[in-house]
Design a protein around this motif. Structure first.
Motif, mmCIF file in Angstrom:
data_model
loop_
_atom_site.group_PDB
_atom_site.id
_atom_site.type_symbol
_atom_site.label_atom_id
_atom_site.label_comp_id
_atom_site.label_asym_id
_atom_site.label_seq_id
_atom_site.Cartn_x
_atom_site.Cartn_y
_atom_site.Cartn_z
ATOM 1 N N VAL A 45 -29.395 -0.406 13.949
ATOM 2 C CA VAL A 45 -29.683 -1.834 13.840
ATOM 3 C C VAL A 45 -30.128 -2.180 12.422
ATOM 4 N N ASN A 46 -30.974 -1.318 11.850
ATOM 5 C CA ASN A 46 -31.457 -1.523 10.493
ATOM 6 C C ASN A 46 -30.301 -1.474 9.485
ATOM 7 N N GLU A 47 -29.403 -0.505 9.660
ATOM 8 C CA GLU A 47 -28.231 -0.390 8.777
ATOM 9 C C GLU A 47 -27.356 -1.638 8.879
ATOM 10 N N HIS A 48 -27.148 -2.105 10.095
ATOM 11 C CA HIS A 48 -26.326 -3.302 10.312
ATOM 12 C C HIS A 48 -26.953 -4.515 9.629
ATOM 13 N N GLU A 49 -28.275 -4.663 9.760
ATOM 14 C CA GLU A 49 -28.979 -5.787 9.155
ATOM 15 C C GLU A 49 -28.865 -5.739 7.635
ATOM 16 N N LYS A 50 -28.952 -4.543 7.057
ATOM 17 C CA LYS A 50 -28.848 -4.429 5.597
ATOM 18 C C LYS A 50 -27.428 -4.707 5.117
ATOM 19 N N ARG A 51 -26.427 -4.283 5.874
ATOM 20 C CA ARG A 51 -25.041 -4.616 5.520
ATOM 21 C C ARG A 51 -24.829 -6.130 5.563
ATOM 22 N N ARG A 52 -25.425 -6.753 6.580
ATOM 23 C CA ARG A 52 -25.301 -8.211 6.715
ATOM 24 C C ARG A 52 -25.954 -8.913 5.527
ATOM 25 N N LEU A 85 -27.343 -1.091 0.751
ATOM 26 C CA LEU A 85 -28.593 -1.758 0.417
ATOM 27 C C LEU A 85 -29.753 -0.946 0.974
ATOM 28 N N ILE A 86 -30.667 -0.576 0.105
ATOM 29 C CA ILE A 86 -31.856 0.168 0.522
ATOM 30 C C ILE A 86 -33.028 -0.789 0.764
ATOM 31 N N HIS A 87 -33.196 -1.745 -0.166
ATOM 32 C CA HIS A 87 -34.336 -2.669 -0.078
ATOM 33 C C HIS A 87 -34.046 -3.860 -0.979
ATOM 34 N N ASP A 88 -34.635 -5.006 -0.661
ATOM 35 C CA ASP A 88 -34.506 -6.165 -1.549
ATOM 36 C C ASP A 88 -35.760 -7.005 -1.458
ATOM 37 N N GLY A 89 -35.976 -7.813 -2.473
ATOM 38 C CA GLY A 89 -37.151 -8.669 -2.479
ATOM 39 C C GLY A 89 -37.357 -9.340 -3.818
ATOM 40 N N ALA A 90 -38.311 -10.292 -3.847
ATOM 41 C CA ALA A 90 -38.609 -11.047 -5.060
ATOM 42 C C ALA A 90 -39.465 -10.216 -6.010
ATOM 43 N N LEU A 91 -39.105 -10.234 -7.286
ATOM 44 C CA LEU A 91 -39.868 -9.571 -8.333
ATOM 45 C C LEU A 91 -39.894 -10.482 -9.555
ATOM 46 N N GLN A 92 -40.656 -10.070 -10.555
ATOM 47 C CA GLN A 92 -40.680 -10.762 -11.832
ATOM 48 C C GLN A 92 -40.388 -9.754 -12.942
ATOM 49 N N LEU A 106 -32.231 -6.069 -5.887
ATOM 50 C CA LEU A 106 -31.511 -5.304 -4.866
ATOM 51 C C LEU A 106 -31.554 -3.835 -5.262
ATOM 52 N N LEU A 107 -32.204 -3.034 -4.457
ATOM 53 C CA LEU A 107 -32.171 -1.586 -4.662
ATOM 54 C C LEU A 107 -31.008 -1.050 -3.840
ATOM 55 N N LEU A 108 -29.957 -0.625 -4.523
ATOM 56 C CA LEU A 108 -28.768 -0.106 -3.862
ATOM 57 C C LEU A 108 -28.766 1.420 -3.929
ATOM 58 N N SER A 109 -27.719 2.027 -3.383
ATOM 59 C CA SER A 109 -27.706 3.481 -3.240
ATOM 60 C C SER A 109 -27.703 4.231 -4.558
#
Length: 218
Positions: A45-52, A85-92, A106-109
């Protein structure tokens, strides 16, 4: 809901038995197997959500936006979907003048990508004419000594090493990013030799020293 009820039922049966009871070890094994199934389902489910989510970013990217990486490789919109996609979020991101730029990371593979919004589209972030698509290979990640939300990304595996200062929204978020980047490096990229690591650490210390010296004149 049904699975949770079944686990609770098995646990109650398991608790009411002792190791001397005939069903005890069967119940223990059943609970272990059910937990494995749940973990596997959660992972999928987590993998599917990250692909989405990655497809959403791809869909919102400006078709013309490209970024040249430090190794000369061109990174374009379509390259997002060739990664996980490993992780994503707001940064500065902090530029050389000390100003902060809001980005979505976006932290990708195998790469770290920084995006900014422009005309309701995503484009690769611009920062002092530096690349904002960073290879994870030989990337050093370090805390910023005087900023608990900050981390340094040091691209040491190139002819001219560069250091980028990044700020998260909190210390906990900073720690999460650091942990995930390091885990991603360990999982997807061959580890360096001890000699490589010593050279990279030396370069990192030199660059941090140069940054601290510059800060004295700001």
């Amino acid at each position: 809901m049904v699975i949770s009820c079944r686990i609770n039922f098995l646990k109650s049966c398991h608790t009411s038995n002792t190791e001397s009871d005939e069903d005890y070890f069967d119940l223990t094994e059943a609970i272990r197997l059910v937990k494995e199934v749940i973990a596997a389902v959660d992972s999928k489910v987590n993998e599917h959500e990250k692909r989405r989510r990655l497809k959403e970013f791809h869909g919102r990217m400006d078709n013309k936006s490209i970024m040249m990486m430090k190794n000369g490789q061109i990174f374009a919109r379509e390259d997002l979907l060739r990664r996980r996609l490993i992780h994503d979020g707001a940064l500065q991101l902090k530029n050389t003048q000390g100003r902060l730029k809001e980005v979505h990371a976006l932290l990708l593979s195998d790469v770290f990508v920084f995006l900014q919004e422009k005309d309701q589209k995503y484009v690769f972030a611009m920062l002092d004419q530096r690349s904002t698509v960073i290879s994870l290979q030989k990337l050093i990640v370090r805390e910023v000594a005087n900023e608990e939300r900050g981390l340094f990304l040091i691209t040491a595996g190139i002819e001219k090493p560069e250091m980028m200062e990044v700020l998260a929204n909190s210390k906990d978020e900073r720690n999460t990013w650091m942990q995930l980047i390091q885990e991603d490096e360990d999982e997807g990229i061959p580890s360096e030799t001890e000699d490589d690591k010593r050279q990279l650490e030396t370069k990192a210390k030199e660059m941090r020293g140069e940054r601290n010296l510059l800060n004295l004149f700001v």
